[in-house]
Design a protein around this motif. Structure first.
Motif, PDB file in Angstrom:
ATOM      1  N   GLN A  64       1.112   9.051  -5.984  1.00  0.00           N
ATOM      2  CA  GLN A  64       1.195  10.461  -5.614  1.00  0.00           C
ATOM      3  C   GLN A  64       2.022  11.244  -6.618  1.00  0.00           C
ATOM      4  OE1 GLN A  64       2.614  11.186  -1.629  1.00  0.00           O
ATOM      5  NE2 GLN A  64       2.904  13.376  -1.988  1.00  0.00           N
ATOM      6  N   GLN A  91       1.119   3.978  -3.079  1.00  0.00           N
ATOM      7  CA  GLN A  91       0.763   5.360  -2.760  1.00  0.00           C
ATOM      8  C   GLN A  91       1.883   6.320  -3.159  1.00  0.00           C
ATOM      9  OE1 GLN A  91      -0.143   5.235   1.445  1.00  0.00           O
ATOM     10  NE2 GLN A  91      -2.323   4.816   1.102  1.00  0.00           N
ATOM     11  N   THR A 145       0.830  -1.205   0.000  1.00  0.00           N
ATOM     12  CA  THR A 145       0.000   0.000   0.000  1.00  0.00           C
ATOM     13  C   THR A 145       0.866   1.257   0.000  1.00  0.00           C
ATOM     14  OG1 THR A 145      -1.800  -1.109   1.177  1.00  0.00           O
ATOM     15  CG2 THR A 145      -1.755   1.287   1.290  1.00  0.00           C
TER      16      THR A 145
END
Length: 204
Positions: A78, A74, A70
């Motif tokens: 991003q 991310q 995760t």
């Protein structure tokens, strides 16, 4: 109500201690050498307490993999979002996503080891297809395809090229984590130069 919230907070803190202890032990001793008792001893709790939160060692591994995957996805997503917001072209987006890969590894060496070196997925039920590292690869593949469509890099098999780029990023990250490189003025310079040079080789 306050009593319930305090217990929930304490439960969350114990779970976090278990995960952090296991992460360090798996990295330093290897999966086979780590037991639930060792994890319990590390945080000075009884094995019974550990089993209250995790059924077995495999369940701890699964939690680590889910969390690491995760965080990795991310970090890459991003950068994609920031690049799109800034209006960067496909090639510059590809560069910043590549940079995010290396930065994740150097900032999170234990998670990087678990995800990309120790192969702990082999002892868990986490599916590679559903994992953050696979989806991260898909982000890279999508970025390469966009760069081809914009004419920034040569046409070709985006999956083959993505694997080549991924191999370069993995090699660079592993070197930065495991070896001193005195010839580089700074890691920032080495990362930027390596990514730029490699992708320039794919440019048209």
């Amino acid at each position: 109500m306050k009593h319930i919230k305090r217990r929930e907070r304490e439960s969350s803190e114990i779970r976090r201690k278990i995960i952090e202890s296991a992460r360090s032990l798996f990295l330093n001793q290897g999966y086979a050498e780590v037991s639930m008792r060792k994890i319990a001893d590390q945080i000075e709790y009884s094995p019974t307490t550990i089993y209250h939160y995790f059924a077995n060692k495999e369940a701890v591994v699964r939690e680590l993999l889910v969390e690491g995957n995760t965080l990795f996805l991310q970090a890459l997503q991003q950068r994609v979002d920031e690049a799109q917001a800034a209006g960067l072209n496909a090639l510059d987006t590809l560069k910043t996503v590549s940079d995010a890969y290396v930065r994740f590894g150097t900032a999170n060496p234990e998670y990087y080891n678990i995800l990309f070196i120790s192969n702990l997925e082999s002892v868990s039920l986490v599916s590679l297809i559903d994992s953050g590292r696979f989806k991260g690869f898909e982000l890279l593949e999508t970025g390469l395809k966009a760069a081809m469509e914009e004419g920034c890099i040569m046409q070709g098999d985006e999956r083959l090229i993505a694997r080549s780029v991924w191999s370069m990023l993995h090699g660079l990250t592993s070197l930065l984590l495991n070896f001193e490189l005195p010839m580089a003025k700074s890691n920032d310079e080495l990362i930027a130069f390596t990514i730029d040079t490699f992708l320039r080789g794919l440019s048209r």
